[in-house]
Design a protein around this motif. Sequence first.
Motif, PDB file in Angstrom:
ATOM      1  N   SER A 233      40.494  46.452  30.346  1.00 55.68           N
ATOM      2  CA  SER A 233      41.737  47.186  30.115  1.00 55.68           C
ATOM      3  C   SER A 233      41.594  48.669  30.418  1.00 55.68           C
ATOM      4  CB  SER A 233      42.196  47.004  28.674  1.00 55.68           C
ATOM      5  OG  SER A 233      41.154  47.330  27.770  1.00 55.68           O
ATOM      6  N   THR A 240      41.297  50.944  36.032  1.00 57.41           N
ATOM      7  CA  THR A 240      41.862  49.606  35.996  1.00 57.41           C
ATOM      8  C   THR A 240      43.058  49.437  36.936  1.00 57.41           C
ATOM      9  OG1 THR A 240      41.097  49.392  33.716  1.00 57.41           O
ATOM     10  CG2 THR A 240      42.798  47.850  34.433  1.00 57.41           C
ATOM     11  N   ILE A 241      43.831  50.494  37.123  1.00 60.32           N
ATOM     12  CA  ILE A 241      45.007  50.389  37.990  1.00 60.32           C
ATOM     13  C   ILE A 241      44.614  49.895  39.385  1.00 60.32           C
ATOM     14  CG2 ILE A 241      44.920  52.812  38.738  1.00 60.32           C
ATOM     15  CD1 ILE A 241      48.156  50.810  38.029  1.00 60.32           C
ATOM     16  N   TYR A 244      44.974  46.258  39.690  1.00 54.54           N
ATOM     17  CA  TYR A 244      46.393  45.937  39.892  1.00 54.54           C
ATOM     18  C   TYR A 244      46.793  46.170  41.352  1.00 54.54           C
ATOM     19  CZ  TYR A 244      51.479  46.160  39.230  1.00 54.54           C
ATOM     20  OH  TYR A 244      52.829  45.953  39.332  1.00 54.54           O
ATOM     21  N   LEU A 255      45.343  38.135  39.190  1.00 48.56           N
ATOM     22  CA  LEU A 255      44.725  39.217  38.416  1.00 48.56           C
ATOM     23  C   LEU A 255      44.528  38.790  36.976  1.00 48.56           C
ATOM     24  CD1 LEU A 255      43.870  42.262  38.072  1.00 48.56           C
ATOM     25  CD2 LEU A 255      46.270  42.717  37.503  1.00 48.56           C
ATOM     26  N   ILE A 256      43.365  39.094  36.433  1.00 47.36           N
ATOM     27  CA  ILE A 256      43.121  38.921  35.000  1.00 47.36           C
ATOM     28  C   ILE A 256      42.569  40.222  34.442  1.00 47.36           C
ATOM     29  CG2 ILE A 256      41.710  37.728  33.263  1.00 47.36           C
ATOM     30  CD1 ILE A 256      41.887  35.244  35.081  1.00 47.36           C
ATOM     31  N   LEU A 257      43.251  40.761  33.425  1.00 43.15           N
ATOM     32  CA  LEU A 257      42.753  41.952  32.722  1.00 43.15           C
ATOM     33  C   LEU A 257      42.494  41.575  31.268  1.00 43.15           C
ATOM     34  CD1 LEU A 257      45.123  44.811  33.990  1.00 43.15           C
ATOM     35  CD2 LEU A 257      42.887  44.123  34.914  1.00 43.15           C
ATOM     36  N   PHE A 258      41.314  41.912  30.799  1.00 38.48           N
ATOM     37  CA  PHE A 258      40.944  41.612  29.418  1.00 38.48           C
ATOM     38  C   PHE A 258      41.272  42.789  28.504  1.00 38.48           C
ATOM     39  CE2 PHE A 258      37.944  38.799  31.777  1.00 38.48           C
ATOM     40  CZ  PHE A 258      38.326  37.599  31.213  1.00 38.48           C
ATOM     41  N   PRO A 259      41.493  42.518  27.214  1.00 34.21           N
ATOM     42  CA  PRO A 259      41.761  43.602  26.267  1.00 34.21           C
ATOM     43  C   PRO A 259      40.483  44.353  25.883  1.00 34.21           C
ATOM     44  CG  PRO A 259      41.778  41.491  25.127  1.00 34.21           C
ATOM     45  CD  PRO A 259      41.561  41.190  26.592  1.00 34.21           C
TER      46      PRO A 259
END
Lengths: 283, 283
Positions: A233, A240-241, A244, A255-259
């Motif tokens: 994240s 991180t952008i 995206y 796309l997978i983004l983790f917290p």
Amino acid sequence: MNSQYTHNTAPTQFVEVDGIRFAYRRYGNPIGTPIVLLQHFMGNLDNYDPAITNALAHGREVILTDNAGVGLSTGTAPDTVAGMARDAASLIDALRLEHVDLFGFSMGGHVAQQIAVDRPELVRRLVLVGTGPRGGDHMDQLAPDVVPLFQTAHEPQDLMWLPIFFSPSEASQAAGRHFLERIRARTDDRDVPVSEATIAAHLAAAHEWGAAAPDSFDYLKGIPHPALVVNGSNDIVIPTINSYILQQNLPNAELILFPDSNHGSHFQFTELFNRYVTDFVDR
Amino acid sequence: MNSQYTHNTAPTQFVEVDGIRFAYRRYGNPIGTPIVLLQHFMGNLDNYDPAITNALAHGREVILTDNAGVGLSTGTAPDTVAGMARDAASLIDALRLEHVDLFGFSMGGHVAQQIAVDRPELVRRLVLVGTGPRGGDHMDQLAPDVVPLFQTAHEPQDLMWLPIFFSPSEASQAAGRHFLERIRARTDDRDVPVSEATIAAHLAAAHEWGAAAPDSFDYLKGIPHPALVVNGSNDIVIPTINSYILQQNLPNAELILFPDSNHGSHFQFTELFNRYVTDFVDR
């Protein structure tokens, strides 16, 4: 033959191409498309995560690589991603692998993208973790508060990865300590540290890749391969952008983004990441 | 008792709260935390996807809802998301559900966020699909080329969802036709169309929710619930960047973006979505 080994027992092997002796480790179940792993800045064969590579090895051969000039590989590290991609592709060719999945983390993700552009027929699927596009957002240089994290001496030195790969939260730092235990667990036949000369060359390569330019994302339209893009994240190394941006510009990317995570989210959400990535490369 | 039913056979049931008769359907395996589904603009009980709800129903009860003024539910549709959230929560209370997962799609995702803010103890996990934050990017009104997609007459009318939920690609449109077959498969005891008055009220609610304001994302820091945020690569209704904004501002959210997809990516990558979402609510 390779399936008798695991991450911690697979011997370091060598193959020579054009005067460069490449170090690699290869093991796993020879039923699926082999997956070639491309390492991050300052990492060598011992910086791949056994919890991930052993999971991948159930369904395919896993090939861990040191690029030219890295660790036990000889040769001069190029100061461009294009040069690193040429070297990595020459290693893949030398291993007589005709069609591979590429798993690139961080700078290894830049190299994976460049191989997909230069040698599209060689690549089946791309796993791009903690990485970004050519000319991405704030990718030409590290943030001022991040630079010292790569320069601080630790004892042992691998403690440097805790603030680089993991978020400040207690849960993330605890995951980081487990990660360090995993990458320390191999005791025999370990790799050697990355040289200062290679660090300098790779830093130049990262600067050049990250420099913003008009239409710098256009090349992504020419990578039709299915891609799985993964990040934390709040990636402090490659913001991180940029993950995206990769997903938005690659024609066929998920796309997978983790917290609550940073540059090394896959080392933190490893079990979940393994389900996602094996699902992806099993397709 | 509810586990004998599936999506297409579960009877429409009613419960009355404060003079509103809410329509819902409830079925599935009563072992896990129940999951309450909150519907999109212009959708009713027949717009939930049986391929998704039946998969969820293996491990928990699924409760499909018509909010106040929608389909077979009586009452006046509120013209704010806050009002919609109050109504939906009163339905959940009337069903004596004390702790639920919420699955909100599009405007249903706005409602799910608002319930999590207003009634945090009621909610365990959030699934937020094709939705965005209060005051998100280009959320105050639909893009000019999207407005007519909601106003064009079709025969049958559900053909309107093909350009709204699916990308222009052949693969996505084909997935869309399969989706339409799925939501048409229930033949008995169907819901009734959403009224013009409700459409107008919900449009006002969407405008109000989407209007940009200073610090409009701050409320997301107050939603500590684990959240799974999902969208297509190019959502023309609620631009995809809003899913990224949700993930970046919610304290504990995972983001999944699918390739070559639009507002209804979960209706397109349904098998994969089901693996992700059941994995998430099984945790």
